[in-house]
Every structure is written in structure tokens, then in C-alpha cells.
Write a protein that holds these residues in place. Structure first.
Motif, PDB file in Angstrom:
ATOM      1  N   ALA A 245       0.838  -1.204   0.000  1.00  0.00           N
ATOM      2  CA  ALA A 245       0.000   0.000   0.000  1.00  0.00           C
ATOM      3  C   ALA A 245       0.874   1.256   0.000  1.00  0.00           C
ATOM      4  CB  ALA A 245      -0.923  -0.017   1.230  1.00  0.00           C
TER       5      ALA A 245
ATOM      6  N   ALA B 209      -2.739  -3.709   0.738  1.00  0.00           N
ATOM      7  CA  ALA B 209      -2.977  -3.680  -0.711  1.00  0.00           C
ATOM      8  C   ALA B 209      -2.556  -5.031  -1.241  1.00  0.00           C
ATOM      9  CB  ALA B 209      -2.151  -2.574  -1.358  1.00  0.00           C
TER      10      ALA B 209
ATOM     11  N   THR C  36      -0.642  -5.999  -5.916  1.00  0.00           N
ATOM     12  CA  THR C  36       0.087  -4.916  -6.569  1.00  0.00           C
ATOM     13  C   THR C  36       1.434  -5.471  -7.008  1.00  0.00           C
ATOM     14  OG1 THR C  36      -0.811  -3.710  -4.716  1.00  0.00           O
ATOM     15  CG2 THR C  36       0.499  -2.465  -6.285  1.00  0.00           C
TER      16      THR C  36
END
Ligand code: MCA
Ligand code: AMP
Length: 485
Positions: free
Chosen positions: A39, A124, A127
């Protein structure tokens, strides 16, 4: 290059993810660290360089890992850095962002740098970050020289991977190891070895926040397998083993550890022997530098001998060189240690002159450390070339930077700084001061606070000696030898 931190990818979608880091009550599993760092990495991608307010917290780990994943060089800052030193580091490294824990108060010097709070609870997923090139800079770590302000050593990913893998080989370091330490996270020892080391192996680290023999004993008795520390910490452990309280627990804890490792300065033979006598365990020494990461180390299956730092690590070429540049062969001869290998930094930030001076024509780095070789190839460090470098508590400190700080005090006319042997700190900083007004010289405390405020608390003089004049030679140069160096 394959991934610098492969364990972050392997475990990122597992619900039973193992613990990666622990700071007191605050733990992060690999999955949590992967999620939080992804993130943050997404937010800092493309930044030139990021400064990290390197408190001993999980947030610092998330910040550094995020920078590594985003391919953005991280500049770890000592949160106690004084005004003058911080201004220098910021001007030199020009970070576009500073990463800090939420609620952390930052000094005014950072007002002009955009701040991003590190959220260790952010997640997150999916990614994808391409692994940056092996030669790209991962960290810029500031380290003192004999004169002038500290220089930024640029450490590429390749050096970090090579050095940690050489330690894996030497110490049979695996993902099953649990490391405990209390080292600061703005230097190589605590950050590269102490945090990235376990993370590269897929193991875990427990940081004590602040060093204490009780904390070490508690963690080693509850699953930790390895201890990293500077000699001052081992000196304090040796002292605690002598004491009545808890010595039994500590003795058991140290005796049961897989590996006790000391570095950053010489471990006194006396402390090595005290710990061996009390626990039956010999502390393993390894020798490194900010610029070179690790050069030598006693192997897990080797025989630790007090006063030696072991043989060169895998991939490291090490030679001893005479004053005239001649390479010494054989045991016993004394020379400067020079090293070459994939563990070396690429240079000092913005200092091509200093970088060029640090290397020989054939690519060896001049360490400035003086050593001999034992017949079995173990390196024995006996001193260093420069008297103007002081190692105190494992921190490298330049006499020149302290002298300059002292001269900024209105009560100081002249100043010279030396290091004196100290049983706890290895060396203690001594300031020799000619006061501007002999009738009312500045006090020891006042000068210590002055230096701590400009540079850092660990750079403050522990002793101040007043003189009428400094001893100088015919050319006006201060003769430090006459001050007992
Ligand atoms: C004292 N303090 C002050 C002042 N005096 N603050 C402001 N102004 C003052 N005048 C504060 C300190 O900040 C600290 O705060 C506390 O008082 C105690 O300070 P000090 O006496 O300096 O600390 P210590 O207890 O003696 O520290 C011993 C230590 C420390 C814990 C062993 O020296 C240490 O952490 N060393 C590790 C160094 C290291 O990691 N070196 C690696 C670089 P508070 O009490 O709140 O903390 S070498 C390297 O990386 C290479 C690659 C290698 O080979 O490893
Ligand atoms: P730094 O620049 O803070 O990374 O400190 C590096 C220096 O620490 C080296 O050049 C050595 O002088 C010293 N050093 C590191 N490890 C050891 C060790 N095990 N024994 C003696 N000196 C050491």
C-alpha cells in the motif's frame, strides 16, 4: 536479480502467514507486512529518494520495505539527530518525502519535506512491483569520516543480497531462526543485518526497543535463536551475569541460544571470556563497515577465538596492504585491510572525490582498519589508521565533526577531540577545550548538550578537559599524541 525479499511474495496471500517482525506488543506477519508495504509502495513509487524517520518500530520496517519494493532509495534518519547534522543530511540527500509514524513529532528542519504517515494496518493486494535492477540504490546510510560532516554511503540491492547470503552461508541462517536485538534502525547493523537479514531468510525478528539483559533473556527463553549486539551490549550482559538478580535466567538464555553475534567494534577479550566462563558459549564476531557491509565472520561451525573476527565471507576478497601499497603475504604481518566483492557500496552520494580516494586502482576498498592474519586465515583487527575516528558504543564518530560543533559554542576558543579507552563504550569521547574566558569556562554538561543538540546525543563528549592552550607543532597543527592518544 531475483527478489531481494522473496518471502514477502511467497506468503503474501496465506492466512496462516508466519510472524515477520515484533516490536513489543506490535507484530506483523509476512502477509501483513506485504500488504502494508505494498500500500505504501504504491504511494511513493516514482519518488526520487525518501527519508525514513527510523524509530525502533514496525512502522520503520514497513517504510523501508515499501521503499525497497517501489525501487525508491531510502535514507534512514536517526530520530535523535541534532539540527546541524539533520540539515546536512537533508541538503545532501534531498528526499522528496519523509515517512514517519502517525503522531510522530518531526523537527522543524523537516518542515519543507512532504510527510507521509506510515500505516502499518493498510493492506494492498496483488500490486505487482517489478524487481528493480540489482545495481540500483536501495539505501543511503550516513557514516562519519575523520573530518567534515557524515557522508552518504549508497548501498545497491546487489550488495545487500550478497552480504546477507554470505551470512546465511557462514551462520547456516534459515527461516527457522528468530533474531532478537535492540540495535538502532538507521545503521547497517540494526537495519540491514537485523531487519532485512531475517526478512530475506523468511525468518523473524523481535526488537526490544531498548536494550536490556532482561529483554534479551526473556526472548531467548521464549523462542529466539540468535542475538545480534554491539560490544557495549555484551559488556552489559557480562556484567548482568555477574549480578545476583536474574543471572540464572540470563545464563540459561545465553547458553541455549544458537548463535550470539557481536559486531560494529572490537569485543574485548575480557568480556568474551567472562561470557564464555558463565555460559559455556563463545560469542561469534563478524567485521563489517557501512560501505562494505560484512567482510569477515566466524562461521557457525568454526571455532570462535577471542580477539578474532573470523575468515573472509564467501565472495569477499580480503588482503592486507603495507603503507607503500605492497600486499602482505602470510600470517603475522600487520597491514591495512582492503576488500573487494559484491558486498561493496557504489560510492558516497555527491562525493566523487571521496569515493575515488576510498578505492585502489584495482577496485579494492581501503577500510582504514589495521589487522594481522592468524595462521588459519582468521583476521585479527588491531587498530585503525586514523586517530581521528572514534568508536563509542559501536557508533563511528569523527573527531572533526565534534570539534567543529564545539567551536560553535561561544565559550570555546579552541577544541580538540580524542577517544579514550572505556570499559563500557569501547572508547569515550574526550573534548580538550581552551575556553574563551578562562575565568568562566563552559561546563561539561553544557558542552555535552550543545553537541547533542547540533549532532546527536551519542556524539556528545563524555569528558571535558580544560587547557590553557592546545599542544601544537611548528606548523600550528594540533598534536593529538601529546593529548595521550
Ligand atoms: C544523554 N542523552 C541525551 C543527552 N545525554 N540526549 C540529549 N542530550 C544529552 N546531552 C540520552 C540519549 O539520547 C539516550 O536516550 C540516553 O540519554 C542514554 O544515552 P547514552 O548514554 O548515549 O546511551 P547508552 O545507554 O550508553 O547506549 C549504549 C548503546 C548504544 C545502547 C549500546 O550505544 C547503541 O545503541 N549502540 C549501537 C550502535 C550501532 O548500532 N552501531 C552500528 C554502526 P534514551 O535513554 O531515551 O535512549 S556500525 C555498522 O553498522 C557496521 C556495518 C557494523 O559493523 O555493524
Ligand atoms: P561504521 O562505519 O559505523 O560502519 O563502522 C565500521 C568500522 O567498525 C570498521 O571500519 C571497524 O573499525 C569497526 N568494526 C566493525 N566490526 C568490528 C569488529 N567485529 N571488530 C573490530 N572492529 C569492528
Amino acid at each position: 536479480m531475483t527478489s531481494l525479499l522473496p518471502a514477502l511474495h511467497e506468503t503474501s496471500d496465506r492466512t496462516d502467514s508466519p510472524e515477520a517482525v515484533r516490536f513489543g506488543e506490535h507484530t506483523l506477519t509476512y502477509a501483513e507486512l506485504a500488504g502494508a508495504s505494498a500500500a505504501l509502495a504504491a504511494r511513493i513509487a516514482g519518488a526520487g529518494r525518501v527519508a525514513v524517520w527510523a524509530t525502533p518500530t514496525a512502522g520503520t520496517v514497513v517504510a523501508v520495505v515499501a521503499a525497497l519494493r517501489a525501487g525508491v532509495p531510502a535514507v534512514p534518519l536517526n530520530p535523535r539527530t541534532g539540527a546541524r547534522e539533520l540539515a546536512h543530511i537533508l541538503a545532501d540527500s534531498s528526499p522528496s518525502l519523509v515517512l514517519a509514524g502517525a503522531g510522530e513529532e518531526l523537527p522543524a528542519a523537516l518542515d519543507g519535506v512532504e510527510r507521509l504517515d506510515v500505516d502499518t494496518a493498510a493492506r494492498a493486494w496483488g500490486t505487482g512491483f517489478a524487481e528493480p535492477p540489482a545495481e540500483s540504490p536501495a539505501l543511503v546510510v550516513y557514516t562519519s569520516g575523520t573530518t567534515g560532516p557524515p557522508k552518504g554511503a549508497v548501498l545497491p540491492r546487489r550488495a545487500i543480497a550478497a552480504s546477507l547470503d554470505a551470512l546465511q552461508d557462514a551462520w547456516r541462517w534459515t527461516g527457522d531462526d528468530v533474531l532478537v536485538h535492540a540495535l538502532p534502525l538507521f545503521h547497517v547493523h540494526g537495519l540491514v543485518l537485523g531487519i532485512l537479514g531475517p526478512l530475506r531468510r523468511g525468518g523473524s525478528v523481535r526488537h526490544l526497543g531498548r536494550f536490556s539483559p532482561e529483554g534479551v533473556a526473556r526472548e531467548l527463553l521464549s523462542g529466539a535463536t540468535m542475538l545480534f549486539g554491539v560490544p557495549t551490549m555484551y559488556h552489559r550482559l557480562a556484567g548482568a551475569l555477574d549480578g545476583p538478580d536474574g543471572a540464572g535466567e540470563l545464563r540459561k538464555a545465553l547458553a541455549g541460544a544458537r548463535l550470539l553475534v557481536s559486531g560494529s567494534a572490537a569485543l574485548p577479550v575480557h568480556d568474551h571470556e567472562r561470557i564464555a566462563a558463565a555460559t559455556g558459549r563463545r560469542v561469534v564476531e563478524r567485521y563489517g563497515m557501512t560501505e562494505t557491509l560484512m567482510n569477515t565472520g566466524v562461521r557457525a561451525d568454526g571455532v570462535p577465538r577471542a580477539g578474532t573476527v573470523g575468515p573472509p565471507l564467501a565472495g569477499v576478497e580480503l588482503r592486507l596492504v603495507e603503507e607503500d601499497g605492497g600486499v602482505l603475504e602470510g600470517a603475522g604481518a600487520l597491514g591495512e585491510i582492503q576488500v573487494r566483492g559484491p558486498n561493496l557500496f557504489t560510492g558516497y552520494l555527491n562525493r566523487p572525490d571521496a569515493t575515488a580516494a576510498a578505492f585502489t586502482e584495482d577496485g579494492f576498498f581501503r577500510t582504514g582498519d589495521m589487522a594481522t592474519l592468524d595462521p588459519d586465515g582468521y583476521v585479527r583487527i588491531v587498530g585503525r589508521k586514523a586517530t581521528d575516528l572514534i568508536k563509542s558504543g559501536g557508533y563511528k564518530i569523527g573527531a572533526g565533526e565534534i570539534e567543529n560543533a564545539l567551536l560553535e559554542h561561544p565559550g570555546v576558543r579552541e577544541a580538540a577531540v580524542t577517544g579514550e579507552p572505556d570499559p563500557d563504550l569501547g572508547e569515550r569521547i574526550v573534548a580538550w577545550v581552551v575556553p574563551a574566558d578562562a575565568g568562566s569556562p563552559p561546563g561539561e554538561r553544557e558542552l555535552a548538550d550543545h553537541v547533542a543538540g547540533l549532532l546527536a546525543p551519542h556524539k556528545r563528549p563524555r569528558v571535558v578537559r580544560l587547557l590553557d592552550a592546545l599542544p601544537r607543532n611548528d606548523l600550528g597543527k594540533i598534536m593529538k599524541r601529546a593529548l595521550g592518544v
